[in-house]
Design an enzyme around this catalytic site. Structure first.
Site, mmCIF file in Angstrom:
data_model
loop_
_atom_site.group_PDB
_atom_site.id
_atom_site.type_symbol
_atom_site.label_atom_id
_atom_site.label_comp_id
_atom_site.label_asym_id
_atom_site.label_seq_id
_atom_site.Cartn_x
_atom_site.Cartn_y
_atom_site.Cartn_z
ATOM 1 N N TYR A 1 -2.001 -0.544 10.802
ATOM 2 C CA TYR A 1 -1.999 -0.896 9.378
ATOM 3 C C TYR A 1 -0.714 -0.423 8.702
ATOM 4 C CZ TYR A 1 -3.555 -1.135 4.492
ATOM 5 O OH TYR A 1 -3.655 -1.408 3.152
ATOM 6 N N SER B 1 0.852 -1.183 0.000
ATOM 7 C CA SER B 1 0.000 0.000 0.000
ATOM 8 C C SER B 1 0.886 1.230 0.000
ATOM 9 C CB SER B 1 -0.888 0.000 1.252
ATOM 10 O OG SER B 1 -1.517 1.250 1.439
#
Length: 282
Positions: A159, A146
């Site tokens: 995250y 990501s």
């Protein structure tokens, strides 16, 4: 193993019940792969089955149950796949979710669970396929990272940390495995319209008694705006397929509006300038 399967490349995709995993499974099947599409809960197989039927690739997708945090099950299932199909040509590590909140208010167990799925689960599945790929001197491992694996954002500590770990692991593994003909790839998407946004919003609640309540309300509004305006992930799926089919894919593929620019700016700007940019945005 029949001759047809012997000619088909074999792909294992984790986290295939929704989002990138579901779309990647269908796209790879359309490209001629025999896809083992895995998910933790087979009760959620309906969306993938519907998409596979619609794309007329149901015969090239086998849906299997796989919890990436169960190391014993991972070993058994991957051994069975290699025994049945002879090999795994491509592993797409997609299983994961986004946990968020301000660090002070996130329980230690939430941090551990985030890493169990997003990082240790990925490592477990990868380790299980490595011996076969090394011995065959062939294979690709695509890890879905990501922009959050390159840039930290407030209220997304668990995250972001897990994706930073995936980045470091992938870089090291790439250097270990190149001499064996095994390519490790990182896909680094920005914001796209997938289920991770709704799941993330469920885990990040605004608590009026929190000392961070104003900041969290602002961040939740930003996340909702992004979720409502984010594009469909078609270009991400195309990039995954392209990397899978490339004879010598690169390590990193940042993708999405503003992603490459953000990475460059973080690298080049003085940190204080970067802090102001992030603070203004969130």
């Amino acid at each position: 193993m029949n001759q047809t399967l012997d000619k088909q490349p074999i792909a294992l995709v984790t986290g295939a019940s929704s989002g990138f995993g579901l779309l990647t499974s269908v796209a790879l099947a359309k490209e001629g792969y025999q896809v083992l599409a895995s998910m933790r809960n087979l009760d959620k197989r309906g969306k993938l089955e519907a998409a596979a039927y619609k794309a007329d690739v149901r015969d090239r997708i086998q849906i299997i149950q796989l919890d990436v945090t169960d190391s014993a099950a991972v070993e058994t299932i991957i051994t069975d796949i290699i025994h049945s199909y002879g090999r795994i040509d491509l592993l797409v590590n997609n299983a994961g979710y986004a946990a968020g909140g301000f660090t002070e208010e996130i329980a230690a167990e939430q941090w551990r669970q985030q890493f169990e799925v997003n990082f240790f689960g990925l490592v477990t599945v990868t380790k299980a396929v490595l011996p076969s790929m090394r011995e065959r001197r062939s294979g690709k491992i695509i890890n879905i990272s990501s922009i959050s694996g390159r840039i930290g954002f407030p209220s997304m500590g668990p995250y972001v940390s897990s994706k930073f770990a995936v980045e470091g692991f992938s870089e090291s593994l790439r250097l270990e495995m190149l001499r064996y003909g095994v390519y490790v790839v990182l896909i680094e998407p920005g914001s796209y319209r997938t289920d991770i946004w709704s799941k993330g919003l469920e885990s990040v609640k605004s608590n009026p008694n929190s000392p961070y309540s104003k900041e969290m309300e602002s961040i939740l509004k930003h996340i909702k705006k992004v979720a409502d305006t984010a594009p469909a992930p078609d270009e991400v799926i195309q990039q995954i397929v392209q990397a899978a089919k490339s004879p010598a894919p690169k390590l990193r593929y940042p993708i999405g509006k503003g992603v490459k620019l953000a990475i460059i700016l973080k690298q080049l700007l003085p940190w204080k300038w970067w802090e102001r940019i992030v603070a203004k945005r969130f």
